[in-house]
Design an enzyme around this catalytic site. Sequence first.
Site, short mmCIF file in Angstrom:
data_model
loop_
_atom_site.label_atom_id
_atom_site.label_comp_id
_atom_site.label_asym_id
_atom_site.label_seq_id
_atom_site.Cartn_x
_atom_site.Cartn_y
_atom_site.Cartn_z
N VAL A 15 -6.41 -6.17 1.47
CA VAL A 15 -5.75 -5.64 0.28
C VAL A 15 -4.77 -6.69 -0.23
O VAL A 15 -4.11 -7.38 0.56
CB VAL A 15 -5.00 -4.33 0.61
CG1 VAL A 15 -4.46 -3.69 -0.67
CG2 VAL A 15 -5.90 -3.35 1.34
N TYR A 34 -3.43 -7.53 16.52
CA TYR A 34 -3.47 -6.65 15.34
C TYR A 34 -4.70 -5.72 15.44
O TYR A 34 -4.57 -4.51 15.27
CB TYR A 34 -3.52 -7.49 14.06
CG TYR A 34 -3.57 -6.68 12.79
CD1 TYR A 34 -2.45 -6.01 12.30
CD2 TYR A 34 -4.76 -6.56 12.06
CE1 TYR A 34 -2.49 -5.26 11.13
CE2 TYR A 34 -4.81 -5.81 10.89
CZ TYR A 34 -3.68 -5.17 10.43
OH TYR A 34 -3.72 -4.43 9.26
N ILE A 76 0.83 -1.21 0.00
CA ILE A 76 0.00 0.00 0.00
C ILE A 76 0.87 1.26 0.00
O ILE A 76 0.56 2.25 -0.67
CB ILE A 76 -0.94 -0.01 1.23
CG1 ILE A 76 -1.94 -1.16 1.11
CG2 ILE A 76 -1.64 1.32 1.42
CD1 ILE A 76 -2.75 -1.44 2.38
N LYS A 106 -4.95 -1.56 15.67
CA LYS A 106 -5.65 -0.76 14.66
C LYS A 106 -6.80 0.04 15.29
O LYS A 106 -7.08 1.16 14.88
CB LYS A 106 -6.13 -1.65 13.50
CG LYS A 106 -4.97 -2.25 12.69
CD LYS A 106 -4.09 -1.16 12.08
CE LYS A 106 -2.94 -1.69 11.25
NZ LYS A 106 -2.14 -0.61 10.62
N ASN A 152 2.20 4.58 7.41
CA ASN A 152 1.67 3.37 6.76
C ASN A 152 2.32 2.08 7.26
O ASN A 152 1.68 1.03 7.28
CB ASN A 152 1.88 3.51 5.24
CG ASN A 152 1.74 2.20 4.51
OD1 ASN A 152 0.64 1.69 4.31
ND2 ASN A 152 2.88 1.62 4.11
N ASP A 183 11.71 2.98 4.90
CA ASP A 183 11.37 1.57 5.15
C ASP A 183 12.52 0.90 5.90
O ASP A 183 13.69 1.25 5.73
CB ASP A 183 11.12 0.83 3.84
CG ASP A 183 10.19 -0.38 4.02
OD1 ASP A 183 9.03 -0.30 3.58
OD2 ASP A 183 10.63 -1.40 4.61
P1 NAD Z 1 3.39 -4.83 3.33
O1 NAD Z 1 3.98 -5.86 4.18
O2 NAD Z 1 3.19 -5.09 1.87
O3 NAD Z 1 4.23 -3.46 3.45
C1 NAD Z 1 4.57 -2.93 4.72
C2 NAD Z 1 5.93 -2.25 4.65
O4 NAD Z 1 6.23 -1.77 5.97
C3 NAD Z 1 7.08 -3.21 4.26
O5 NAD Z 1 7.82 -2.69 3.17
C4 NAD Z 1 7.92 -3.31 5.52
O6 NAD Z 1 9.31 -3.49 5.28
C5 NAD Z 1 7.62 -1.97 6.20
N1 NAD Z 1 7.92 -2.01 7.65
C6 NAD Z 1 7.66 -3.02 8.53
N2 NAD Z 1 8.18 -2.74 9.73
C7 NAD Z 1 8.76 -1.52 9.63
C8 NAD Z 1 9.47 -0.70 10.54
N3 NAD Z 1 9.75 -1.12 11.80
N4 NAD Z 1 9.90 0.51 10.11
C9 NAD Z 1 9.70 0.89 8.82
N5 NAD Z 1 9.07 0.14 7.90
C10 NAD Z 1 8.59 -1.05 8.30
O7 NAD Z 1 1.98 -4.43 4.00
P2 NAD Z 1 0.73 -3.60 3.42
O8 NAD Z 1 -0.36 -4.55 3.20
O9 NAD Z 1 1.15 -2.69 2.34
O10 NAD Z 1 0.34 -2.77 4.74
C11 NAD Z 1 0.55 -1.39 4.88
C12 NAD Z 1 -0.36 -0.87 5.99
O11 NAD Z 1 -1.74 -1.10 5.63
C13 NAD Z 1 -0.16 -1.58 7.33
O12 NAD Z 1 -0.26 -0.62 8.37
C14 NAD Z 1 -1.32 -2.56 7.40
O13 NAD Z 1 -1.67 -2.89 8.71
C15 NAD Z 1 -2.40 -1.75 6.70
N6 NAD Z 1 -3.50 -2.56 6.14
C16 NAD Z 1 -3.24 -3.58 5.28
C17 NAD Z 1 -4.29 -4.37 4.80
C18 NAD Z 1 -4.06 -5.54 3.88
O14 NAD Z 1 -4.95 -6.40 3.76
N7 NAD Z 1 -2.92 -5.62 3.18
C19 NAD Z 1 -5.61 -4.06 5.18
C20 NAD Z 1 -5.82 -2.99 6.05
C21 NAD Z 1 -4.76 -2.25 6.53
#
Ligand code: NAD
Length: 299
Positions: free
Chosen positions: A191, A156, A22, A160, A91, A41
Amino acid sequence: MAKQPRILAGQTVAVTGAARGIGRATAKALQAQGMKVAIGDVDLQAARQTAEELGGSTIALELDVTDRPSFAAFLDATEQKLGPLDVLVNNAGIMQIGRFVDEDDVTARRMVDINLHGVILGMKLALERMIPRGHGHVVNISSQAGKYGAPGGATYSATKHAVVGLTEAVRGELRLMGADIDLSYVMPFVVNTELGSGLGQARGMTSLEPTDVADAIVEALQMRIIDVWVPKSAKRTNVLGNVLPRSLSEGMARAMKADRVLAGADINRRRDYELRAARSEPGLEPAPEPAQLAASSEE
Ligand code: NAD
């Protein structure tokens, strides 16, 4: 009179966790609006690759959201290279799922540190820059699990929900202080990213693409939207759930299989993600292999 969308071109935005998923889609969408984008990141190599692929003025910086000096250095470098911070998108997040009674303490701690304390730190560091300038917008990524306690993802969901409460409370404080800073929180359904891999399906809901969330974030910045539901129809379901008696709203969630989205996940398909997530906080000892993964590898 209809609100006029704000023009984002020329503004500086920092997006945490934007190496993939995202965050990456959001960085791309904001760049397309003419914004100057810094990607932070914990996976610097992936962040660099993403910045290279996005091109333009986008930069990649190392960031661990759980560490104040790291977060402050990320925002300092963003401002040095791109100009004063207009927008921060908090994010970065992880989702390690499994039964609450089986969850080890390090796993719980890591999710709280990244998903909640990372957002707390990011907001504090951004607001201390934005308040004196009287301008800025912080966008916090929550989830539908910020409104619904999802079985299989208790900690989790807790993080949130906390992001929603945190954002609402700080909005109130800013209003009392007379500070004209915008805050938003975004609540996407599942997502299609690595974090979302192997999850169950809820009836009547289709998985989103990262671009759907990115578009909603662009709209939130342009139109100053506070609570951002993705998809928008999720707001109606939530309102309905709140007015119905508990027995009916819980029955509705069960009928939609919403209670199986995390609890019914395919752990084998999530294995690579879960192992990466378990290494997402450099300052915290890696957990022994999570109980569910260890069990699934023995099958
Ligand atoms: P993802 O795993 O694809 O990407 C998350 C990124 O965060 C990764 O590149 C990771 O390296 C980075 N990250 C993790 N720990 C970190 C830290 N300590 N410092 C800096 N960067 C760090 O996940 P995503 O699905 O893109 O999720 C992004 C956000 O959206 C999250 O907060 C997640 O909870 C939220 N979200 C995701 C979904 C879903 O279904 N994918 C749904 C609702 C909310």
